[in-house]
Motif scaffolding. Structure first.
Motif, PDB file in Angstrom:
ATOM      1  N   ASN A 154       8.146 -13.524  -1.763  1.00 16.39           N
ATOM      2  CA  ASN A 154       6.812 -13.253  -1.226  1.00 16.39           C
ATOM      3  C   ASN A 154       6.051 -12.383  -2.211  1.00 16.39           C
ATOM      4  O   ASN A 154       6.504 -11.299  -2.552  1.00 16.39           O
ATOM      5  N   VAL A 155       4.916 -12.865  -2.649  1.00 16.08           N
ATOM      6  CA  VAL A 155       4.098 -12.104  -3.583  1.00 16.08           C
ATOM      7  C   VAL A 155       2.710 -11.936  -2.996  1.00 16.08           C
ATOM      8  O   VAL A 155       2.095 -12.904  -2.557  1.00 16.08           O
ATOM      9  N   ASP A 156       2.266 -10.709  -2.982  1.00 10.73           N
ATOM     10  CA  ASP A 156       0.894 -10.417  -2.591  1.00 10.73           C
ATOM     11  C   ASP A 156       0.029 -10.695  -3.818  1.00 10.73           C
ATOM     12  O   ASP A 156       0.148 -10.017  -4.841  1.00 10.73           O
ATOM     13  N   LEU A 157      -0.819 -11.699  -3.741  1.00 11.18           N
ATOM     14  CA  LEU A 157      -1.616 -12.092  -4.898  1.00 11.18           C
ATOM     15  C   LEU A 157      -2.632 -11.033  -5.307  1.00 11.18           C
ATOM     16  O   LEU A 157      -3.195 -11.099  -6.398  1.00 11.18           O
ATOM     17  N   ASP A 158      -2.851 -10.045  -4.461  1.00 14.04           N
ATOM     18  CA  ASP A 158      -3.741  -8.942  -4.809  1.00 14.04           C
ATOM     19  C   ASP A 158      -2.982  -7.759  -5.412  1.00 14.04           C
ATOM     20  O   ASP A 158      -3.581  -6.748  -5.769  1.00 14.04           O
ATOM     21  N   ASN A 159      -1.664  -7.882  -5.517  1.00 12.31           N
ATOM     22  CA  ASN A 159      -0.844  -6.809  -6.067  1.00 12.31           C
ATOM     23  C   ASN A 159      -1.212  -6.601  -7.540  1.00 12.31           C
ATOM     24  O   ASN A 159      -1.234  -7.550  -8.322  1.00 12.31           O
ATOM     25  N   PRO A 160      -1.483  -5.368  -7.939  1.00  8.24           N
ATOM     26  CA  PRO A 160      -1.871  -5.096  -9.334  1.00  8.24           C
ATOM     27  C   PRO A 160      -0.793  -5.455 -10.358  1.00  8.24           C
ATOM     28  O   PRO A 160      -1.094  -5.567 -11.539  1.00  8.24           O
ATOM     29  N   ILE A 161       0.441  -5.656  -9.925  1.00  9.20           N
ATOM     30  CA  ILE A 161       1.505  -6.013 -10.874  1.00  9.20           C
ATOM     31  C   ILE A 161       1.186  -7.326 -11.586  1.00  9.20           C
ATOM     32  O   ILE A 161       1.581  -7.532 -12.729  1.00  9.20           O
TER      33      ILE A 161
END
Length: 188
Positions: A100-107
Motif C-alpha cells: 500500500n502506497v500513499d501516492l501523496d507520500n513525499p517519499i
C-alpha cells in the motif's frame, strides 16, 4: 486511461489476449520459458479454473497479463504457476503494508526507484537508491513498499515478464537507520 483491473474471482467474461511482444521476444519466450501460442490459452484457462475453485481465494485478478506473469515465472508449468500465485496472494494479505502506497507520500519525490531503461537483452535496469532518504523521516516499510509497487508496475509489462528486471541497488549513504535497526532492538 488504463483499464480498471477487476479482482472478481469469476468474471462474466475474460479478456482476449493480444501480445505486445516483438517477434524476437516471442522467440525468446519460446526458447527460454517454454511459451508457445498453443500452450498459452489452455494454461491460462487452467489457472482461471484453479482460482475459481480455490476456496480460500476470495478476490483475484484473472486478466491474461497478470496470469502470464506467473506462468512465465514458472516456465509454463501450470501447477508451479498456481503455487506462485498462492504465495503472492498470501504475501499480499500477510504483508499488506508493503503493498500500500500513499501516492501523496513525499517519499515518492525522493526518486528512490528509478527505471534506467532496457539493457541490450531487453531487461529493465532498475535503480534503487536506498540511502537517498532520511531514515528519521521515512520508515523502512515505506521504502520497501515503494520498491514493491514500482516492481509490481513493471511486472505488468509483457516484455519485462519475458526479459526480466535487473536491479541495481545503490547503498551509498545507507546506515543502520535505513534498515530499521534501532538501539532499543538490541539486548543490553
Amino acid at each position: 486511461m488504463a483499464p480498471f483491473l477487476s479482482v472478481e474471482k469469476i468474471p462474466a467474461t475474460y479478456d482476449q489476449y493480444q501480445t505486445t511482444l516483438e517477434p524476437k521476444y516471442l522467440e525468446r519466450a519460446r526458447i527460454e520459458i517454454n511459451e508457445e501460442s498453443f500452450r498459452r490459452e489452455p494454461a491460462i484457462a487452467r489457472m482461471r479454473e484453479f482460482i475459481a475453485k480455490h476456496p480460500q481465494i476470495q478476490r483475484c485478478r484473472t486478466d491474461t497479463i497478470f496470469l502470464l506473469r506467473f506462468l512465465r515465472y514458472r516456465k509454463f508449468n501450470v501447477e508451479a504457476a498456481c503455487e506462485a500465485l498462492e504465495k503472492n496472494l498470501t504475501a499480499l494479505l500477510v504483508s499488506r503494508k508493503f503493498f500500500n502506497v500513499d501516492l501523496d507520500n513525499p517519499i515518492i519525490k525522493e526518486c528512490l526507484c528509478v527505471p534506467l531503461g532496457p539493457k541490450s537483452d531487453g531487461s529493465l535496469v532498475f535503480l534503487m537508491r536506498l540511502g537517498s532518504v532520511d531514515p528519521a523521516t521515512f520508515l523502512p516499510e515505506e521504502v520497501v513498499s515503494l520498491n514493491m509497487i514500482a516492481l509490481e508496475t513493471y511486472g505488468n509489462l509483457e516484455v519485462y515478464q519475458v526479459t526480466g528486471v535487473t536491479p541495481v541497488i545503490d547503498l551509498l549513504g545507507t546506515t543502520l537507520g535505513h534498515v530499521g535497526a534501532r538501539a532499543s532492538n538490541f539486548p543490553g
